[in-house]
Design an enzyme around this catalytic site. Structure first.
Site, short mmCIF file in Angstrom:
data_model
loop_
_atom_site.label_atom_id
_atom_site.label_comp_id
_atom_site.label_asym_id
_atom_site.label_seq_id
_atom_site.Cartn_x
_atom_site.Cartn_y
_atom_site.Cartn_z
CB VAL A 23 22.78 45.94 24.81
CG1 VAL A 23 22.71 47.23 25.63
CG2 VAL A 23 23.62 44.91 25.54
CE LYS A 36 24.53 42.43 28.97
NZ LYS A 36 24.94 42.15 27.57
CG ASP A 130 33.11 37.52 29.86
OD1 ASP A 130 34.19 37.09 29.40
OD2 ASP A 130 32.11 37.72 29.15
#
Length: 408
Positions: A23, A36, A130
């Site tokens: 990032v 990212k 996630d």
């Protein structure tokens, strides 16, 4: 060193690294952005690039005050990048590592914000897959909420799905972070919205306790616990909040709340949590969990062990490698999930209390047994002595009774 990302963006400074990429703090036509940049091996995967382009519309259309907005997706040579809004603050993992655990009011306020983000995403047909503290950003420039909590925003939507291509995982791999994986993912079922609820409930548990309910030890043991173990109550947690946690950590996906319901239920409880201090709970020791014995004391000059909420999946990985963990793991076979799980759950306990099964706990049990045994002997002796006196007294009185009955 600055580098160009596509024709519109410049990456100036690295903000963090993870297993999926890096990032960067960048600059775009409209000002500062977060970029990212996915790993080169991912960018060279033509199937993944195709999926990346297909997901563009869904990710760019995902807008909500509690979601870090994806502004653009860049495919340029070997560069594959997501351009996102820049959030001035830190991630939830950093705060958790600094404070170890949060007061219930602040923890619930943060999780309610994330639940709002998931409700919007699920309504748009997007599953995060996630959810973990590393992917929750705290906006330090936003107004303080209940318990002094900064506004929370969920980031990294779509990354797990992009990487989880059939070519990459087939039916034998798992994408995600072990501590937060729902049981149905471990068993190889397709991820639905309920997996995000399970992961978010795990995050709430971690914010309250300082550790995850099924983490610790080898990743395979963590996966097995998700399927076979039942979460153990946290000492001192309000009952209504605990019941909410239990429902969202249910093994059956259909038993969990929807994200909108979870957000509403959490906010209903905020007034009752005002002013409550962080829970006093001892963290289970991974060495004790595996061996049933206390971990040996570290040498005085040894550096203190840094405890993390998530287990690193890559031996020798960089310390920050699990800040963005999208690593594939083998799905355990049914016999592996069924066997050997009994007694491996991490058991929370009040501060200072011995862990069940540990050497301290067994010693305390032995002492109680000895004490009870001695007490039993004394009681038996007392009963025997009492019976002897009763018998002796009966022998002394028998002639008198006989004599009195035979008197004219």
């Amino acid at each position: 060193m600055a580098r160009k990302i596509g024709s519109r963006y410049t990456a100036n400074q690295i903000l963090g690294r993870g297993s999926a990429g890096t990032v960067w703090l960048g600059e775009g036509p409209d000002g500062p952005v977060a970029i990212k940049l996915l790993r080169e091996d991912l960018a060279s995967d033509q199937e993944l690039v195709g999926r990346f382009v297909q997901e563009r519309t869904a990710l760019l259309g995902l807008e909500h005050p509690r979601i870090v907005t994806v502004r653009d997706l860049v495919v340029d040579g070997n560069d594959l990048a997501l351009v996102m809004d820049l959030v001035r603050g830190t991630d939830l993992r950093t705060r958790l590592e600094r404070e170890r655990r949060l007061a219930p009011e602040a923890a619930v306020a943060i999780v309610a914000d994330v639940a709002d983000a998931l409700a919007a995403a699920h309504a748009a047909g997007v599953v995060h897959r996630d959810v973990k503290p590393e992917n929750v950003l705290l906006d330090m420039q936003g107004p303080l909420g209940p318990g002094g909590a900064h506004p929370a925003l969920l980031t990294d939507f779509g990354v797990a799905k992009l990487i989880d291509s059939p070519k990459r995982t087939r039916a034998t791999k798992i994408i995600g972070t072990p501590d937060y994986l729902a049981p149905e993912i471990v068993e190889g079922l397709p991820p639905r919205a309920a997996v995000d609820i399970y992961a978010l409930a795990t995050v709430l548990y971690e914010l309250l306790a300082g550790f995850t309910p099924f983490g610790g030890g080898h990743p395979g043991a963590v996966l097995r616990r998700h399927v076979t173990e039942t979460v153990v109550p946290l000492p001192g947690i309000p009952e209504e909040l605990w019941q909410l946690l239990v429902q969202c950590l249910a093994k059956a996906p259909a038993s969990r709340l929807r994200a909108s319901e979870l957000a509403a239920r959490l906010r209903e409880q905020l007034p009752t949590l005002a002013g409550l201090p962080p829970l006093e709970v001892d963290e289970p020791d991974p060495a004790e969990e595996e061996a049933g014995e206390p971990a040996p004391a570290a040498a005085p000059e040894a550096e203190p062990v840094r405890r993390r909420g998530a287990v690193s999946l890559v031996p020798g990985a960089r310390p920050d490698s699990n800040r963005d963990t999208h690593t594939s793991m083998r799905v355990p076979a049914p016999d592996e999930l069924a066997g050997g799980a009994h007694g491996t759950a991490r058991v929370p306990r009040a501060a200072g209390a011995p862990r069940p099964g540990s050497a301290r706990h067994r010693a305390a049990v032995r002492r109680r047994r000895v004490t009870l045994g001695v007490a039993g002997v004394l009681v038996a002796a007392a009963v025997g002595v009492g019976a002897w006196f009763a018998s002796a007294d009966g022998d002394d009185q028998a002639p008198q009774d006989t004599h009195s009955t035979s008197a004219p």
